[in-house]
Enzyme design. Structure first.
Site, PDB file in Angstrom:
ATOM      1  CB  ILE A  70      -0.847   0.055   1.191  1.00  0.00           C
ATOM      2  CG1 ILE A  70      -2.063  -1.127   1.313  1.00  0.00           C
ATOM      3  CG2 ILE A  70      -1.994   0.982   1.317  1.00  0.00           C
ATOM      4  CD1 ILE A  70      -3.068  -1.539   2.224  1.00  0.00           C
ATOM      5  N   GLY A 122       0.398  -5.564   0.823  1.00  0.00           N
ATOM      6  CA  GLY A 122      -1.111  -5.678   0.037  1.00  0.00           C
ATOM      7  C   GLY A 122      -0.916  -6.282  -1.091  1.00  0.00           C
ATOM      8  CG  ASP A 125      -3.462  -7.863   2.292  1.00  0.00           C
ATOM      9  OD1 ASP A 125      -3.674  -8.580   3.026  1.00  0.00           O
ATOM     10  OD2 ASP A 125      -2.681  -6.507   2.408  1.00  0.00           O
ATOM     11  CD  GLU A 145       0.570  -6.322   5.374  1.00  0.00           C
ATOM     12  OE1 GLU A 145       0.255  -5.359   4.792  1.00  0.00           O
ATOM     13  OE2 GLU A 145       1.267  -6.695   5.998  1.00  0.00           O
ATOM     14  CG  ASP A 153      -5.518  -3.704   7.438  1.00  0.00           C
ATOM     15  OD1 ASP A 153      -5.478  -3.542   6.688  1.00  0.00           O
ATOM     16  OD2 ASP A 153      -5.769  -2.769   7.753  1.00  0.00           O
TER      17      ASP A 153
END
Length: 272
Positions: A70, A122, A125, A145, A153
């Site tokens: 991210i 990310g 993810d 993270e 998350d």
């Protein structure tokens, strides 16, 4: 399909193949995930899913890396919003970002992640929500993270244990250590590794085209059953696939597949 997106690009390398390439397209930022990404990604996946010409999607990164995670500017703005607003507003923002990643599983068409260079935070993810993952041996990964004071998350902590096992996922998430494409293969995060980006591209192309020759109805049903069965007991999963196939067995694809084998020709399946 003609819509332009800020951080994504759709590439049709061979329009007749049934394979579409969805490219994370911020190479100058190592394809860091921006606000635009989380808005555009589910829209693009919906458009590809809705296109009957598309049978398989290949997700890849432009430039030297797949995805560096991210964009830190998002974390900064999110933190500021959290300090000045309500926790519920921040929760809704996180859930909207989660939903953008989960769009990969909602997409009926199989999504193959083609990974080279960095796949961080990310990026993990995203690939854990894809259906098939392949990478170069030199690719490197990190569930990053905890180094930023966060718990991952957007889906990694929910999906990674199913892929690499609970103990491996716990160790990777708590240490945030970097691991190679070769180790990713040993862990089961990816199914195959390759010595070069060119080798990876060619292998992904062949796998995608092989899937694209199958009955779209069968491919979509297989993805649905596997994802659904992940959350069901065995007997519940069996009941689900029995119900699904009870309707699918009435489709013309089964007849066409049998006839094609008898006549020793390629089948001509119906489009979705």
């Amino acid at each position: 399909m003609e819509e332009k997106y800020q951080s994504l690009e759709i590439v049709e390398k061979n329009p007749k193949s049934g394979v579409s390439y969805l490219v994370l397209n911020r190479p100058s930022r190592r394809n860091a995930l921006s606000h635009d990404f989380f808005t555009d990604f589910p829209k693009v996946l919906y458009a590809l899913d809705d296109n009957p010409q598309v049978k398989v999607i290949v997700l890849m990164g432009a430039g030297k890396h797949f995805c560096s995670g991210i964009d830190l500017s998002i974390l900064g703005s999110t933190s500021s919003a959290g300090n000045s607003g309500s926790g519920e507003s921040l929760r809704r923002q996180i859930m909207a970002m989660q939903d953008a990643v989960t769009a990969l599983e909602r997409c009926r068409k199989p999504v193959i992640a083609s990974i080279h260079g960095a796949c961080i935070g990310g990026g993990i993810d995203i690939i854990t929500a894809c259906d098939i993952r392949m990478c170069t041996k030199e690719a490197f990964f990190s569930v990053k993270e905890v180094d930023l004071g966060l718990a991952a998350d957007l889906g990694t902590l929910q999906r990674l244990p199913f892929i690499v096992g609970f103990a491996n996922a716990m160790e990777l998430a708590l240490t945030a250590r970097t691991f190679s494409g070769s180790e990713a293969k040993e862990l089961g995060l990816v199914s195959r590794t390759f010595n070069s980006k060119n080798d990876l591209d060619e292998a992904v192309r062949l796998v995608a085209q092989a899937i694209a020759t199958k009955s779209p109805l069968a491919v979509v049903g297989t993805k649905m059953v596997l994802l659904k069965s992940r959350d069901l007991a065995v007997d519940q999963g069996l009941d689900y696939v029995a119900t699904l196939n009870a309707s699918r067995l009435l489709s013309p694809d089964l007849t066409e597949a049998v006839m094609a084998q008898k006549q020793k020709r390629k089948p001509l399946f119906s489009k979705l």
